[in-house]
Enzyme design. Structure first.
Site, PDB file in Angstrom:
ATOM      1  N   GLU A  45       0.927  -1.063  -0.034  1.00 52.52           N
ATOM      2  CA  GLU A  45       0.028   0.009  -0.099  1.00 52.52           C
ATOM      3  C   GLU A  45       0.816   1.169   0.049  1.00 52.52           C
ATOM      4  O   GLU A  45       1.103   2.008   0.905  1.00 52.52           O
ATOM      5  CB  GLU A  45      -0.923  -0.085   1.167  1.00 52.52           C
ATOM      6  CG  GLU A  45      -2.100   0.900   1.087  1.00 52.52           C
ATOM      7  CD  GLU A  45      -3.108   0.945   2.090  1.00 52.52           C
ATOM      8  OE1 GLU A  45      -4.103   1.672   2.375  1.00 52.52           O
ATOM      9  OE2 GLU A  45      -2.808   0.022   3.147  1.00 52.52           O
ATOM     10  N   ALA A  59      -4.605   7.278   7.513  1.00 47.15           N
ATOM     11  CA  ALA A  59      -3.722   6.715   8.229  1.00 47.15           C
ATOM     12  C   ALA A  59      -2.143   6.347   8.328  1.00 47.15           C
ATOM     13  O   ALA A  59      -1.455   6.001   9.150  1.00 47.15           O
ATOM     14  CB  ALA A  59      -4.513   5.559   8.926  1.00 47.15           C
ATOM     15  N   ASN A  61     -12.359   6.263   0.745  1.00 51.20           N
ATOM     16  CA  ASN A  61     -11.598   6.512   1.843  1.00 51.20           C
ATOM     17  C   ASN A  61     -10.104   6.647   1.471  1.00 51.20           C
ATOM     18  O   ASN A  61      -9.518   6.065   0.453  1.00 51.20           O
ATOM     19  CB  ASN A  61     -11.365   5.165   2.669  1.00 51.20           C
ATOM     20  CG  ASN A  61     -12.822   5.079   3.458  1.00 51.20           C
ATOM     21  OD1 ASN A  61     -12.821   5.937   4.470  1.00 51.20           O
ATOM     22  ND2 ASN A  61     -13.747   4.002   3.025  1.00 51.20           N
ATOM     23  N   ALA A  62      -9.655   7.986   1.612  1.00 48.40           N
ATOM     24  CA  ALA A  62      -8.314   8.510   1.675  1.00 48.40           C
ATOM     25  C   ALA A  62      -8.105   8.751   0.004  1.00 48.40           C
ATOM     26  O   ALA A  62      -7.076   8.317  -0.743  1.00 48.40           O
ATOM     27  CB  ALA A  62      -7.154   7.338   1.966  1.00 48.40           C
ATOM     28  N   ARG A  92     -19.273  18.569 -10.429  1.00 40.90           N
ATOM     29  CA  ARG A  92     -18.544  19.001 -11.405  1.00 40.90           C
ATOM     30  C   ARG A  92     -17.177  18.153 -11.563  1.00 40.90           C
ATOM     31  O   ARG A  92     -16.536  18.324 -12.831  1.00 40.90           O
ATOM     32  CB  ARG A  92     -18.041  20.683 -11.354  1.00 40.90           C
ATOM     33  CG  ARG A  92     -19.752  21.241 -11.541  1.00 40.90           C
ATOM     34  CD  ARG A  92     -19.138  22.764 -11.818  1.00 40.90           C
ATOM     35  NE  ARG A  92     -20.396  23.473 -11.907  1.00 40.90           N
ATOM     36  CZ  ARG A  92     -20.863  23.916 -10.946  1.00 40.90           C
ATOM     37  NH1 ARG A  92     -20.498  23.975  -9.626  1.00 40.90           N
ATOM     38  NH2 ARG A  92     -22.096  24.735 -11.133  1.00 40.90           N
ATOM     39  N   ASP A 134     -17.195  -2.293   7.093  1.00 43.93           N
ATOM     40  CA  ASP A 134     -17.541  -2.179   8.509  1.00 43.93           C
ATOM     41  C   ASP A 134     -18.515  -0.997   8.882  1.00 43.93           C
ATOM     42  O   ASP A 134     -18.927  -0.167   7.978  1.00 43.93           O
ATOM     43  CB  ASP A 134     -15.980  -2.154   9.495  1.00 43.93           C
ATOM     44  CG  ASP A 134     -15.536  -0.646   9.300  1.00 43.93           C
ATOM     45  OD1 ASP A 134     -16.208   0.194   8.752  1.00 43.93           O
ATOM     46  OD2 ASP A 134     -14.402  -0.701   9.832  1.00 43.93           O
ATOM     47  N   HIS A 136     -16.515   3.009   8.056  1.00 38.28           N
ATOM     48  CA  HIS A 136     -15.811   3.672   7.176  1.00 38.28           C
ATOM     49  C   HIS A 136     -16.726   4.216   5.755  1.00 38.28           C
ATOM     50  O   HIS A 136     -16.383   5.206   5.062  1.00 38.28           O
ATOM     51  CB  HIS A 136     -14.952   2.578   6.241  1.00 38.28           C
ATOM     52  CG  HIS A 136     -13.625   2.517   7.041  1.00 38.28           C
ATOM     53  ND1 HIS A 136     -13.632   1.650   8.196  1.00 38.28           N
ATOM     54  CD2 HIS A 136     -12.135   3.003   6.887  1.00 38.28           C
ATOM     55  CE1 HIS A 136     -12.278   1.738   8.802  1.00 38.28           C
ATOM     56  NE2 HIS A 136     -11.409   2.737   7.574  1.00 38.28           N
ATOM     57  N   ASP A 186      -9.378  -4.521   5.854  1.00 37.40           N
ATOM     58  CA  ASP A 186      -8.261  -3.315   6.090  1.00 37.40           C
ATOM     59  C   ASP A 186      -8.224  -3.076   7.897  1.00 37.40           C
ATOM     60  O   ASP A 186      -7.937  -2.152   8.160  1.00 37.40           O
ATOM     61  CB  ASP A 186      -8.786  -1.871   5.648  1.00 37.40           C
ATOM     62  CG  ASP A 186      -7.462  -0.961   5.609  1.00 37.40           C
ATOM     63  OD1 ASP A 186      -6.495  -1.427   5.647  1.00 37.40           O
ATOM     64  OD2 ASP A 186      -8.060   0.350   5.773  1.00 37.40           O
TER      65      ASP A 186
END
Length: 310
Positions: free
Chosen positions: A104, A115, A194-195, A202, A223, A226, A249
């Site tokens: 990642e 995180a 997420n992230a 637009r 979960d 998130h 995750d």
């Protein structure tokens, strides 16, 4: 039927930030106990030497599993509803098989680090990529890359050319930049919404591209923390059902039989998922989603996605 989690950093006090292969095997046992058949272990961005050291530890754990040192028992997989209703004594007793590594980063956008440690998010470099994976080409299955960074498209072509799946994530990419990443060879998106850049009318961004492109695979953390239930419903109603993959995750702070409480730091920032994929799947079925649909997202879909890795 194999239940597969392609994105877990750890669980119940253990994670991939370790030099002890016993810790890696314990992660596999805990996931196996929850009903997961196979896992891909995710590494956080760090220095190249640190990430290589962590891959070495995982490689040793894989070798120990294959040699039978983890005492994997050949027991029949049990479906998610059976796990919950028949009690702990009926859960799978064998460890989850470690399939390899999901890197990642480190070639992700520090402005969308989530995180992750922004200090270890670096610009794409073919030289760094080669140095990172040298000797570990056989265990690296997926790599998350931000497609908008300078040099990303060239790197994506190189990574996919080596048989590694590229997942776009930790990214501020526009719709067009995400589309360019897909055309360069990326085939997944890491934990959708997420992230990453948010959806805007637009500029739908990378999240909008993920929803609208019916070929790209989506990781979904299901979960309670998130994604809003309406967002989950949007994904399930919009997306090609063969391209949705539920991931956990999970991290070191994730508790067994967890879910109610988010895994957060002292500032309240989410650090990772609070449920295994089996727990997430059960939660969605309890919410009224069809069992056949949800089970596809943790079995056939991740298996098909991983088949893209050579």
């Amino acid at each position: 039927m194999k239940i597969i989690d392609i994105h877990t950093h750890g669980v119940s006090g253990y994670d991939t930030k370790t030099a002890d292969s016993d810790h890696i095997l314990k992660i596999a046992r805990i996931h196996g106990y929850s009903g997961v058949s196979d896992i891909l272990l995710a590494l956080y961005p760090s220095s190249l030497d640190t990430m290589r050291s962590q891959m070495e530890t995982i490689k040793k754990a894989i070798e120990r599993q294959k040699a039978g040192h983890d005492k994997r028992k050949k027991t029949k997989n049990i479906s998610v509803p059976d796990i919950r209703h028949r009690g702990a004594s009926m859960r799978r007793k064998n460890s989850a098989r470690i399939l390899g590594v999901h890197l990642e980063g480190p070639f992700v956008n520090p402005s969308k680090c989530g995180a992750l440690n922004a200090a270890h998010c670096v610009n794409p470099s073919l030289q760094d990529f080669r140095k990172l994976i040298e000797g570990y080409e056989d265990i690296v299955k997926i790599m998350t890359v931000a497609p908008e960074l300078n040099g990303s498209l060239k790197l994506i072509r190189q990574i996919t050319g080596q048989g590694i799946i590229v997942s776009m994530g930790h990214s501020d990419a526009t719709y067009a930049e995400a589309e360019a990443g897909f055309h360069a060879g990326a085939r997944g998106i890491t934990h959708l919404f997420n992230a990453m850049r948010g959806f805007q009318h637009r500029e739908p961004g990378i999240a909008g591209f993920g929803l609208m492109n019916q070929e790209v695979y989506l990781e979904v953390i299901a979960d309670p923390h998130h994604l809003h239930p309406g967002t989950l419903d949007l994904i399930f109603r919009t997306k090609n059902p063969e391209r949705i993959i539920i991931v956990s995750d999970t991290v070191k702070g994730t508790k067994r039989a967890g879910g109610r409480r988010p895994v957060i730091d002292k500032r309240g920032k989410l650090q990772g998922g609070s449920m295994t994929v089996t727990e997430s799947a059960q939660r969605l079925m309890d919410a009224g989603y069809r069992k056949s649909f949800i089970m596809r997202c943790v079995t056939k879909n991740p298996e098909r996605y991983l088949s893209l890795s050579q």
